[in-house]
Motif scaffolding. Sequence first.
Motif, PDB file in Angstrom:
ATOM      1  N   CYS A 246       1.221   2.416  -7.529  1.00  0.00           N
ATOM      2  CA  CYS A 246       1.456   3.254  -6.351  1.00  0.00           C
ATOM      3  C   CYS A 246       2.936   3.478  -6.055  1.00  0.00           C
ATOM      4  N   HIS A 247       3.796   2.867  -6.844  1.00  0.00           N
ATOM      5  CA  HIS A 247       5.228   2.952  -6.538  1.00  0.00           C
ATOM      6  C   HIS A 247       5.719   4.396  -6.525  1.00  0.00           C
ATOM      7  N   GLY A 248       5.344   5.161  -7.526  1.00  0.00           N
ATOM      8  CA  GLY A 248       5.819   6.540  -7.602  1.00  0.00           C
ATOM      9  C   GLY A 248       5.344   7.400  -6.453  1.00  0.00           C
ATOM     10  N   ALA A 249       4.119   7.169  -5.995  1.00  0.00           N
ATOM     11  CA  ALA A 249       3.571   7.987  -4.914  1.00  0.00           C
ATOM     12  C   ALA A 249       4.140   7.620  -3.551  1.00  0.00           C
ATOM     13  N   LEU A 250       4.466   6.334  -3.358  1.00  0.00           N
ATOM     14  CA  LEU A 250       4.861   5.871  -2.027  1.00  0.00           C
ATOM     15  C   LEU A 250       6.360   5.737  -1.843  1.00  0.00           C
ATOM     16  N   GLN A 251       7.111   5.625  -2.923  1.00  0.00           N
ATOM     17  CA  GLN A 251       8.546   5.419  -2.809  1.00  0.00           C
ATOM     18  C   GLN A 251       9.204   6.539  -2.011  1.00  0.00           C
ATOM     19  N   GLY A 252       9.906   6.170  -0.942  1.00  0.00           N
ATOM     20  CA  GLY A 252      10.623   7.144  -0.126  1.00  0.00           C
ATOM     21  C   GLY A 252       9.782   7.863   0.897  1.00  0.00           C
ATOM     22  N   SER A 253       8.488   7.549   1.005  1.00  0.00           N
ATOM     23  CA  SER A 253       7.639   8.191   2.009  1.00  0.00           C
ATOM     24  C   SER A 253       8.129   7.857   3.412  1.00  0.00           C
ATOM     25  N   ARG A 254       8.024   8.812   4.320  1.00  0.00           N
ATOM     26  CA  ARG A 254       8.494   8.624   5.693  1.00  0.00           C
ATOM     27  C   ARG A 254       7.296   8.393   6.603  1.00  0.00           C
TER      28      ARG A 254
ATOM     29  N   MET B  26      -3.993  -5.906   1.041  1.00  0.00           N
ATOM     30  CA  MET B  26      -2.797  -5.142   0.687  1.00  0.00           C
ATOM     31  C   MET B  26      -3.058  -4.238  -0.517  1.00  0.00           C
ATOM     32  N   ARG B  27      -3.789  -4.741  -1.485  1.00  0.00           N
ATOM     33  CA  ARG B  27      -4.112  -3.938  -2.674  1.00  0.00           C
ATOM     34  C   ARG B  27      -4.869  -2.669  -2.291  1.00  0.00           C
ATOM     35  N   ASP B  28      -5.927  -2.824  -1.500  1.00  0.00           N
ATOM     36  CA  ASP B  28      -6.722  -1.661  -1.103  1.00  0.00           C
ATOM     37  C   ASP B  28      -5.917  -0.712  -0.215  1.00  0.00           C
TER      38      ASP B  28
ATOM     39  N   LEU C 286      -0.039  -6.968  -7.579  1.00  0.00           N
ATOM     40  CA  LEU C 286       1.177  -6.598  -8.289  1.00  0.00           C
ATOM     41  C   LEU C 286       0.952  -5.342  -9.131  1.00  0.00           C
ATOM     42  N   ASP C 287      -0.209  -5.234  -9.769  1.00  0.00           N
ATOM     43  CA  ASP C 287      -0.516  -4.048 -10.562  1.00  0.00           C
ATOM     44  C   ASP C 287      -0.629  -2.819  -9.665  1.00  0.00           C
ATOM     45  N   ALA C 288      -1.234  -2.989  -8.486  1.00  0.00           N
ATOM     46  CA  ALA C 288      -1.350  -1.869  -7.545  1.00  0.00           C
ATOM     47  C   ALA C 288       0.030  -1.423  -7.055  1.00  0.00           C
ATOM     48  N   MET C 289       0.938  -2.380  -6.866  1.00  0.00           N
ATOM     49  CA  MET C 289       2.290  -2.035  -6.443  1.00  0.00           C
ATOM     50  C   MET C 289       2.987  -1.178  -7.493  1.00  0.00           C
ATOM     51  N   ILE C 290       2.755  -1.488  -8.760  1.00  0.00           N
ATOM     52  CA  ILE C 290       3.342  -0.682  -9.843  1.00  0.00           C
ATOM     53  C   ILE C 290       2.690   0.699  -9.889  1.00  0.00           C
TER      54      ILE C 290
ATOM     55  N   LEU D 185      -3.052   4.528   0.769  1.00  0.00           N
ATOM     56  CA  LEU D 185      -1.845   5.291   1.090  1.00  0.00           C
ATOM     57  C   LEU D 185      -1.380   6.112  -0.103  1.00  0.00           C
ATOM     58  N   GLY D 186      -1.491   5.535  -1.311  1.00  0.00           N
ATOM     59  CA  GLY D 186      -1.094   6.268  -2.503  1.00  0.00           C
ATOM     60  C   GLY D 186      -1.914   7.525  -2.705  1.00  0.00           C
TER      61      GLY D 186
END
Length: 459
Positions: free
Chosen positions: A306-314, A419-421, A300-304, A426-427
Amino acid sequence: MTHVVRSVKPLATSPIKSGQPLGAILAAMGLENCIPLVHGAQGCSAFAKVFFIQHFHEPIPLQSTAMEPITTIMGADNNVSAALQTLCERNTPRIIVLLSTGLSEAQGSDLSRAVALFRESHPKHRQVGILTVSTPDFYGSMENGYAALLESLVQQWVPAAPPAGIRNKRVNLFLSHMFTPGDQELIRSYVEAFGLQPVMVPDLTQSLDGYLATGDYSSLTQGGTPFRLMEQLGQSAASFVIGVSLQRVAALLEPRSRGECIRMPHVMTLQQMDEFILQLHRISGREVPSWIERQRGQLLDAMIDCHGALQGSRLAMAAEADLLRAWVDFAQSQGMAVGSVVAPVNQPGLAALPVETVTLGDLEDLSDLLSDNPADMIFANSHAAGLSARLDIPLIRTGFPIYDRLGEFRRTRQGYAGMRDTLFELGNVMEYRRHHQPVYHSPLKQDFSLVPAEQDSGL
């Protein structure tokens, strides 16, 4: 429902497909004291061995019946009998997996009949388990061959009538080809944390995990699922069948087992992984261990983070159906957009993908799709390295084969830790892609290096 589009090309110019025999051989590597026997020409086994050695960097036990032009036309049952006798006498295996190829299938070989004749003429080798699998190259792909072996295993070795007793602490794990040895090891640790005894079919955690054995070279698999445990699969308290391609395995197992059968597409999203842990909690009656809760919190912490880096990536993907389902679900759960998707062959899992279109084709088709729909990352095997370099798009290597990176065969993608790693990987790719651009210099900027020193000092 996904629209599956077939390529109009008469041939594959840059294929991503791997044949069925490779999938069956991979599954056979997870059976204890086993040796796969390819019923085909010598080139069939040599081609497969090269791919496996490049991917796993391990010696691969593999033999061939060495069909040649005369036996191809006149019949090759004698080749099968001679090969089985040689393997039983020289290698003393517990299991032999006899699998067909396009050559033997086109020739019309009947593997079951050949094995029956061998049993009749060589009764002293009756303790050796022989599993026959139909895996023609001209149909399906690696995913189909892997599933075909597990289907044959249930049909031929699990008793048709459910046994009288049940082993309350034993849990079967049928894992799809998309699970690496690292993934399997992590899933095993989750099951054992609840006090349960996992029976993994197949079990690659010791045979292809990169372990340097202390003994001499063995012509058989080291580690893997024991034969006696496979005969007792019907006595387990529950069976997890993870992977869309293994749905027929679940259908074959249910009437042969007293325990329940739990089907899952993957464990590569928070929702699916939570469901897996809750099922283990229900079956065992134990509370969730603290280290598993901590791994979930780390995810959950990793999702927070990496959110900015991955959001909207194609993203663009080229893989088989099980891998596509896992990656698409994972990407969409993290706010990434999946654009171009290419699969090697039409498989049942493609119709349920949460994307608009899937193209059946090769890497050339993916290249054409990317020209109209650019992407930030490509998910494919090592064959896509050239495409990635030409289009200057990062390649996330997944599937089989991966021959240009070390240790990828053990990379963990599934489970909370996987999933965390993966999120961090990807981030970092997206952070580098967005922020490590060359500094822009305006052509109108004044060049002070040309100003005389006296003028610069104000004299």
